[in-house]
Design a protein around this motif. Structure first.
Motif, PDB file in Angstrom:
ATOM      1  N   ARG A   8     105.496  -9.093  48.051  1.00  0.00           N
ATOM      2  CA  ARG A   8     106.688  -8.462  47.124  1.00  0.00           C
ATOM      3  C   ARG A   8     106.696  -7.126  47.485  1.00  0.00           C
ATOM      4  O   ARG A   8     107.804  -6.468  47.485  1.00  0.00           O
TER       5      ARG A   8
ATOM      6  N   LEU B 279      94.718 -10.098  44.926  1.00  0.00           N
ATOM      7  CA  LEU B 279      95.668  -9.186  44.588  1.00  0.00           C
ATOM      8  C   LEU B 279      97.120  -9.448  45.082  1.00  0.00           C
ATOM      9  O   LEU B 279      98.173  -9.351  44.407  1.00  0.00           O
TER      10      LEU B 279
ATOM     11  N   GLU C  68      98.376 -12.285  42.508  1.00  0.00           N
ATOM     12  CA  GLU C  68      98.613 -11.911  41.039  1.00  0.00           C
ATOM     13  C   GLU C  68      99.586 -10.779  40.836  1.00  0.00           C
ATOM     14  O   GLU C  68     100.190 -10.570  39.854  1.00  0.00           O
ATOM     15  N   THR C  69      99.707 -10.008  42.053  1.00  0.00           N
ATOM     16  CA  THR C  69     100.754  -8.843  42.030  1.00  0.00           C
ATOM     17  C   THR C  69     101.846  -8.950  42.965  1.00  0.00           C
ATOM     18  O   THR C  69     102.764  -8.331  42.929  1.00  0.00           O
TER      19      THR C  69
ATOM     20  N   VAL D  39     101.040  -7.556  46.042  1.00  0.00           N
ATOM     21  CA  VAL D  39     100.919  -6.490  46.938  1.00  0.00           C
ATOM     22  C   VAL D  39     100.278  -6.992  48.135  1.00  0.00           C
ATOM     23  O   VAL D  39      99.081  -7.681  47.860  1.00  0.00           O
TER      24      VAL D  39
ATOM     25  N   LYS E 155     105.029   1.708  44.199  1.00  0.00           N
ATOM     26  CA  LYS E 155     105.027   0.725  43.264  1.00  0.00           C
ATOM     27  C   LYS E 155     103.687  -0.233  43.884  1.00  0.00           C
ATOM     28  O   LYS E 155     103.012  -0.574  42.838  1.00  0.00           O
TER      29      LYS E 155
ATOM     30  N   GLU F   8     100.626   1.599  42.432  1.00  0.00           N
ATOM     31  CA  GLU F   8     100.507   1.486  41.074  1.00  0.00           C
ATOM     32  C   GLU F   8      99.861  -0.011  40.776  1.00  0.00           C
ATOM     33  O   GLU F   8      99.082   0.140  39.784  1.00  0.00           O
ATOM     34  N   GLU F   9     100.479  -0.965  41.243  1.00  0.00           N
ATOM     35  CA  GLU F   9      99.856  -2.106  41.033  1.00  0.00           C
ATOM     36  C   GLU F   9      98.536  -2.512  41.378  1.00  0.00           C
ATOM     37  O   GLU F   9      97.670  -3.122  40.717  1.00  0.00           O
ATOM     38  N   LEU F  10      98.071  -1.808  42.451  1.00  0.00           N
ATOM     39  CA  LEU F  10      96.809  -1.846  43.188  1.00  0.00           C
ATOM     40  C   LEU F  10      95.977  -1.104  42.104  1.00  0.00           C
ATOM     41  O   LEU F  10      94.651  -1.654  41.886  1.00  0.00           O
TER      42      LEU F  10
ATOM     43  N   GLY G 281      96.056  -0.960  38.948  1.00  0.00           N
ATOM     44  CA  GLY G 281      95.959  -1.707  37.783  1.00  0.00           C
ATOM     45  C   GLY G 281      95.092  -2.745  38.031  1.00  0.00           C
ATOM     46  O   GLY G 281      94.087  -3.073  37.288  1.00  0.00           O
ATOM     47  N   PHE G 282      95.247  -3.354  39.297  1.00  0.00           N
ATOM     48  CA  PHE G 282      94.493  -4.703  39.751  1.00  0.00           C
ATOM     49  C   PHE G 282      92.798  -4.273  40.014  1.00  0.00           C
ATOM     50  O   PHE G 282      91.836  -4.882  39.348  1.00  0.00           O
TER      51      PHE G 282
END
Ligand SMILES: Cc1ncc(COP(=O)(O)O)c(C=O)c1O
Length: 373
Positions: free
Chosen positions: A20, A327, A330-331, A333, A360, A363-365, A367-368
């Motif tokens: 994504r 990663l 779940e996200t 990325v 983006k 940011e997701e990385l 959080g993970f």
């Protein structure tokens, strides 16, 4: 002929179409066909109409005269006759290695770097010694190690400059020392130069300019943002070497394709404008990446030059491949695990994608990573 799987390619083939937020790629945000044609004319549709009469024959076998002239202009000491078009830099590297190496030869290769540069030679029965890049030297290799490795038996030294995945550029003084050492023993130097830094293209030292046995491989895939054209080249000062490549090239490729050659010339004619566009993207995203790493406890980096690949160090317990797989699952990325470059504990970040995707993705990385030990 046995060959190891190509780590990074296998990973990308499996994952890049479903990601994504893809922040793994090593091209500076690819141009669309329309964007490319706009560099030549305000009206891309008019341009396309002009191409409708193009006969889809093989075109020019070695690349059109315009292509060869435009590529030769990138070098100080290379004649257009000694430019051979290839299927990307991948085809260029293969052509050089396949043409010059024999079973039983010995070579030295910068390591880790682009896997072609050591695993194709091994598959041909060549003994490969690694010249290691070192994290504590800001990803430079140590010249003293090269002095230990080199001997009159050394047939070739393979370099990747700038280097994938770290984005580090060999210091000029170091490159000159490599040339001096190679000259003493008569070794070829093959340099894969696809990652020329956008801010230093004019000052960049190509090995084909520096050394009579130097061979530069490059393409339009990274710094020039059109990997889909699949156009690269091999450049050398030596017409003797170019003739050897010609002979082997006839067995592996006829031409790059008439449409691709035409579009490659559009990119080369407008390379200044493409570089200006790309310098903006790289500078902006480089700063975003730097600030992001500064804000992260579990990540370190030696910042890359202004090239489209970077390598982060992951200070976590989980191995990098499991981390990158989780990663992605779940996200969404996508990174490339360092393990795919023989660099465990690291990951490649292709930060020169469009800025929104980078922001983006990071940011997701972040959080993970927070949830990781
Ligand atoms: C060092 C290096 N050389 C060559 C290539 C492939 O280039 P091309 O698309 O021109 O075949 C890559 C792609 O990742 C690369 O990293």
């Amino acid at each position: 002929m046995e060959i190891k799987g190509f780590g990074v390619e296998e990973w990308l083939n499996e994952n890049e179409k479903t990601a994504r937020l893809d922040i793994s790629q090593s091209t500076i945000k690819s141009l669309t066909l329309g964007e490319l044609l706009k560099f030549d004319s305000q009206d891309p549709t008019e341009q396309i109409t002009k191409y409708l009469d193009t006969k889809l024959n093989y075109g020019w076998i070695e690349g059109s005269p315009e292509f060869k002239r435009l590529v030769a202009e990138l070098y100080a000491n290379v004649d257009s006759q000694n430019i051979l078009q290839t299927n990307g830099a991948t085809g260029g590297n293969f052509l050089v290695l396949f043409s010059l190496l024999n079973p039983g030869d010995q070579i030295i290769s910068l390591y880790p770097s682009y896997q072609q540069l050591y695993d194709i030679p091994k598959s041909l029965g060549v003994k490969v010694d690694n010249w290691d890049i070192q994290e504590d030297l800001d990803w430079q290799p140590d010249i003293e190690q090269l002095k230990q490795l080199i001997s009159p038996k050394t047939k070739m030294i393979c370099l990747n400059n700038a280097q994938n995945p770290t984005g580090s550029l060999l210091k000029e003084s170091l490159l000159k020392q490599v040339v001096t050492l190679a000259r003493e023993v008569g070794a070829y130097i093959l340099a894969d130069e696809v990652y020329q830094p956008v801010d230093k293209v004019d000052q960049f030292m190509s090995v084909a300019d520096l050394y009579e046995r130097g061979i530069s491989v490059n393409s339009l895939s990274k710094t020039y943002s059109v990997p889909g054209l699949r156009i690269g080249w091999v450049a050398t000062q030596s017409s003797k070497l170019a003739d050897i490549f010609r002979k082997y090239r006839d067995y592996t490729m006829i031409s790059g394709g008439v449409v691709n050659d035409t579009l490659a010339c559009v990119a080369l004619r407008n390379r200044r404008e493409i570089l200006l566009r790309n310098e903006k993207i790289v500078k902006r995203n480089h700063e975003i990446l730097r600030k992001w790493v500064d804000s992260q406890e579990k990540v370190d980096i030696i910042m890359p030059e202004q090239v489209s690949t970077a390598c982060i160090k992951l200070n976590i317990e989980m191995d990098d491949e499991t981390f990158c797989r989780n990663l992605l699952d779940e996200t969404g990325v996508l990174l490339v695990p360092g393990n795919r470059f023989d660099m465990p504990g690291h990951a490649r970040v292709g930060y020169c994608t469009d800025t929104d995707t980078l922001k983006k993705g990071l940011e997701e990385l972040a959080g993970f990573l927070k949830a990781c030990q």
